[in-house]
Write a protein that holds these residues in place. Sequence first.
Motif, mmCIF file in Angstrom:
data_model
loop_
_atom_site.group_PDB
_atom_site.id
_atom_site.type_symbol
_atom_site.label_atom_id
_atom_site.label_comp_id
_atom_site.label_asym_id
_atom_site.label_seq_id
_atom_site.Cartn_x
_atom_site.Cartn_y
_atom_site.Cartn_z
ATOM 1 N N LEU B 12 29.399 -4.842 73.139
ATOM 2 C CA LEU B 12 30.206 -3.941 73.959
ATOM 3 C C LEU B 12 29.552 -2.572 74.071
ATOM 4 N N ASN B 13 28.934 -2.176 72.959
ATOM 5 C CA ASN B 13 28.311 -0.865 72.909
ATOM 6 C C ASN B 13 27.354 -0.659 74.086
ATOM 7 N N SER B 14 26.616 -1.707 74.389
ATOM 8 C CA SER B 14 25.626 -1.567 75.448
ATOM 9 C C SER B 14 26.267 -1.622 76.826
ATOM 10 N N GLU B 15 27.458 -2.198 76.880
ATOM 11 C CA GLU B 15 28.040 -2.398 78.211
ATOM 12 C C GLU B 15 29.222 -1.492 78.508
ATOM 13 N N ALA B 16 30.175 -1.438 77.570
ATOM 14 C CA ALA B 16 31.448 -0.815 77.898
ATOM 15 C C ALA B 16 31.622 0.517 77.177
ATOM 16 N N ALA B 17 32.242 1.469 77.869
ATOM 17 C CA ALA B 17 32.572 2.730 77.225
ATOM 18 C C ALA B 17 33.874 2.587 76.453
ATOM 19 N N ILE B 18 34.833 1.925 77.073
ATOM 20 C CA ILE B 18 36.148 1.779 76.445
ATOM 21 C C ILE B 18 36.606 0.336 76.601
ATOM 22 N N VAL B 19 37.088 -0.252 75.498
ATOM 23 C CA VAL B 19 37.679 -1.587 75.575
ATOM 24 C C VAL B 19 39.071 -1.547 74.967
ATOM 25 N N LEU B 20 40.052 -2.007 75.711
ATOM 26 C CA LEU B 20 41.392 -2.191 75.156
ATOM 27 C C LEU B 20 41.677 -3.681 75.168
ATOM 28 N N GLU B 21 42.096 -4.209 73.994
ATOM 29 C CA GLU B 21 42.358 -5.646 73.892
ATOM 30 C C GLU B 21 43.786 -5.868 73.441
ATOM 31 N N LYS B 22 44.586 -6.382 74.322
ATOM 32 C CA LYS B 22 45.973 -6.744 73.985
ATOM 33 C C LYS B 22 46.656 -5.650 73.169
ATOM 34 N N VAL B 23 46.612 -4.427 73.677
ATOM 35 C CA VAL B 23 47.181 -3.299 72.942
ATOM 36 C C VAL B 23 48.699 -3.261 73.132
ATOM 37 N N ASN B 24 49.407 -3.161 72.020
ATOM 38 C CA ASN B 24 50.858 -3.055 72.052
ATOM 39 C C ASN B 24 51.294 -1.806 71.307
ATOM 40 N N LYS B 25 52.326 -1.166 71.842
ATOM 41 C CA LYS B 25 52.842 0.016 71.164
ATOM 42 C C LYS B 25 54.333 0.135 71.393
ATOM 43 N N TRP B 26 55.029 0.542 70.348
ATOM 44 C CA TRP B 26 56.472 0.762 70.451
ATOM 45 C C TRP B 26 56.781 2.192 70.059
ATOM 46 N N SER B 68 48.997 6.459 68.187
ATOM 47 C CA SER B 68 48.335 5.307 67.591
ATOM 48 C C SER B 68 49.011 4.033 68.104
ATOM 49 N N HIS B 69 48.198 3.012 68.321
ATOM 50 C CA HIS B 69 48.746 1.740 68.784
ATOM 51 C C HIS B 69 49.101 0.895 67.571
ATOM 52 N N GLN B 70 49.979 -0.080 67.778
ATOM 53 C CA GLN B 70 50.397 -0.878 66.625
ATOM 54 C C GLN B 70 49.766 -2.265 66.590
ATOM 55 N N GLU B 71 49.436 -2.789 67.757
ATOM 56 C CA GLU B 71 48.796 -4.105 67.778
ATOM 57 C C GLU B 71 47.639 -4.073 68.755
ATOM 58 N N GLY B 72 46.677 -4.955 68.521
ATOM 59 C CA GLY B 72 45.540 -5.036 69.431
ATOM 60 C C GLY B 72 44.410 -4.139 68.975
ATOM 61 N N ARG B 73 43.335 -4.096 69.754
ATOM 62 C CA ARG B 73 42.175 -3.304 69.369
ATOM 63 C C ARG B 73 41.807 -2.331 70.470
ATOM 64 N N ILE B 74 41.336 -1.154 70.061
ATOM 65 C CA ILE B 74 40.781 -0.207 71.016
ATOM 66 C C ILE B 74 39.397 0.163 70.512
ATOM 67 N N ILE B 75 38.381 -0.054 71.336
ATOM 68 C CA ILE B 75 37.011 0.267 70.939
ATOM 69 C C ILE B 75 36.467 1.296 71.919
ATOM 70 N N VAL B 76 36.092 2.447 71.405
ATOM 71 C CA VAL B 76 35.595 3.516 72.261
ATOM 72 C C VAL B 76 34.147 3.803 71.890
ATOM 73 N N ASP B 77 33.272 3.695 72.849
ATOM 74 C CA ASP B 77 31.864 4.003 72.626
ATOM 75 C C ASP B 77 31.324 3.234 71.413
ATOM 76 N N GLY B 78 31.762 1.973 71.278
ATOM 77 C CA GLY B 78 31.259 1.128 70.198
ATOM 78 C C GLY B 78 31.951 1.296 68.864
#
Lengths: 379, 259
Positions: B12-26, B68-78
Motif C-alpha cells: 500500500l505504501n507504494s500505491e496508496a496515501a490513505i486506506v480505510l478498511e471497513k471502518v466503524n465508529k459509534w 478514533s475509530h472502533q473497528e476496521g483499519r486506517i492506514i495513512v502513508d503506510g
Amino acid sequence: MSSTTVNDTGSTPRERPPLLVAGPVAWMRANLFNSWLSSAVTLALLYLIITSVLRFIDWALINAVWSVPKNPQGIVDATACRDIKGSGACWAVISDKYRFILFGRYPFEEQWRAALCIVLFVGLFVVSAMRRFWRQELAYIWIGTLTLIGILMWGGILGLDYVPNDTWGGLPMTLILATFGLAFAFPLAVFVALGRRSTGMPAVRILCVVYIELVRGVPLISVLFMASVMFPLFMPAGINPDKLLRAQIGIILFGAAYLAEVIRGGLQALSKGQYEAADALGLTYWQKMRLIVLPQALRMVIPPMVNNFIGSFKDTSLVLIIGIFDLLTSAKVALAEPAWQGYSTEVYIVLAAIYFVFCYSMSRYSRGLEAEFSRSARR
Amino acid sequence: MSQTAAQLDTQLNSEAAIVLEKVNKWFGSLHVLRDVSMTVAQRERVVVCGPSGSGKSTMIRCINRLESHQEGRIIVDGTELTDDLRALDTIRREVGMVFQSFNLFPHLTILENCTLAPIWVRKMPKDEAEDVAMSFLTRVKIPEQAKKYPGQLSGGQQQRVAIARALCMRPKIMLFDEPTSALDPEMIKEVLDVMIELAESGMTMVCVTHEMGFARQVADRVVFMDRGEIVESGTPTRMFEDPQTDRLKLFLSQILRGH
C-alpha cells in the motif's frame, strides 16, 4: 418658546447636550433627588456621612496624641493617651511599637535585613506586573529574588548573623507566606488542573479530583492545625520539619486546590478547535499545553485568579492560631504590653491599611490588565 | 504485526496515501460510520460530499485521529493508526488539516502561527521556519499580513493563513473539513482559488465540501456519503450527470436548488 428652541437647534447644531440634560446637576436630579422620598434619604445620608467623617477627623487627627515620653529605663508613659481615650486616637502606640509590628521578634539590630526583604518583595511584584517582563527570564528573577530573600532572612553566610526562623515575624512573614505560597501553589495548580482534565490517565485524574475535593472540603484553619499539630505525630521520631515549613506547605496545598479549579475553568472555556488545531499540527501534549492552551486559558482567568490571590494573601493571617508571627500576630503581641492595652483600634487601623494597600493594588492591577487584554482581543 | 499485514502495508505504501478498511465508529449508541472503505492514491484529489450528519466530517477527522475509530483499519502513508502514540506523531506530521472555523491561534501573530509547528515539531531553526512561512504566505497571497494577529484579518484571509500554516509542515496529505462553510460568500472564491492552485501542484487532498464547482474543476473522484456510509463514488462528471442512487439524486437536487 419651545418652537424657537427647535428652530435654534435646527439651524445651529449643538455640540453638546444642554447642562440640565447631561451635566452633573442633571445626574444628581435623576439619581439623588428624583422624588420627595429620595431627596429626604439623600439629605439624611449626607448628614450622617458628614458628621461621621468629621468625628473621625476629630478623633484621628485633631485630638490625637502622636508620641508619648519615655522614662530613662525605656518604659513609656502613656498617661497622655489615657487622658484623651475615647475622644482622640493614640498614635503613640504605633510610633512606639511600629518596628515590633513590622518585624516581630527579629533581632533589633538586624531588622534592616527584614526591611530590605520587604523592599525586594515589592520590587518583585512590580517587575512581575509589567508585561514587558513576561517571558522566561521572569521565572529566573523569581528564583533569584526568593533565594536572596531567604539568605537575608536566615543569614549565617556572607557575614550575616544566623537568625532562626522562629524569631521571624511581622510583614516579612506575611509576605513570605503569601509569596512563597503563590509561587509554589501556581505551578502545582496548573498541573492539578491539567491532571483533572486528562482523559488518557484516569488514575491521575482521580488523584487530582480527590486532592481538590479533600482540600476544598475543609477550612484552612484545620489544614494549618493538621500541619502544626497532627502531622508531627505521624512522622517517625526525630524527624520534625520546622513549623514554618509545615504551615507554608499547608498554605500551598490549600491555595493550589482553589487555584486549580479557577484554571480548569479557563481550560474548559477555550474552544475545542484550539486543541484540535494543535493536535493536527503534531504538537505533543506538553507543547500543546505550554504554547497554545495555557497562554490563552490563563489570560481568560486573570480576574478570578487575582481574586484568589487576594483571598490567600489575607488568609495567611490565620497562621496566628498556630503561633506563627505574621503581621497580625505581632500586632496582637504588641498590644499585650501593659502600657498599650486598650489601644487596639489604632493598631488594627494601621494593620488594615497595610493589608488594603496590597490587596487594592492587586485588584486595580487586574482591572487594568483585563481592560488591556480586551483591547488587544478586539485588535 | 502479521506477515500478511506487513506485506499489505509495503504494497500500500507504494500505491496508496490513505486506506480505510471497513471502518466503524459509534458516538455512544449512534452508529456514525458504517463499514466505510476507501482508498486514496498518491496525488489523488478526493471530494467528499453528503448531507449534514452523514459522517463525512467524522470520517476525515478519523484520518488524523482527531476522532478514533472502533473497528476496521486506517492506514495513512503506510502507517496504521493505532493507540501507538509514536505512529500518531508520524502521521500527524505528514497530514495537514484545515478546519471549518480556521482555528488559528489568536494569541500568536500570523507568522508565529505558521512557524510554531515547524520549529517545535520539525525542529527547524527559527530563521529557516520564517523563510518557509513567508514563502507559503506569499503563495496564499497575504505576505503583508505576517505581523498581524488573526483577529485583525477577514475570514477569507484567516482561512488562507490556516492553509499556509498546514503547508509549512510540508505535509504529504492535506485534509479540508468544510473549509468554506463558515465564510461569507464573497470570500469563498479567494480560498477556493488557493485550494485549486494547491490541487494543481499535485498535493494529495481529501476535501469535505459542498462546492460542486470546485469538485468539478479539480477532483479526480467524488465520494457521496449518507447516514454513515459511502453510497456512491466516481468521477465528478459521472456523479453529477449520471447519479445512480436515489439518495445522490435527491442530494444533488437539494444542492442545486440551494444555489
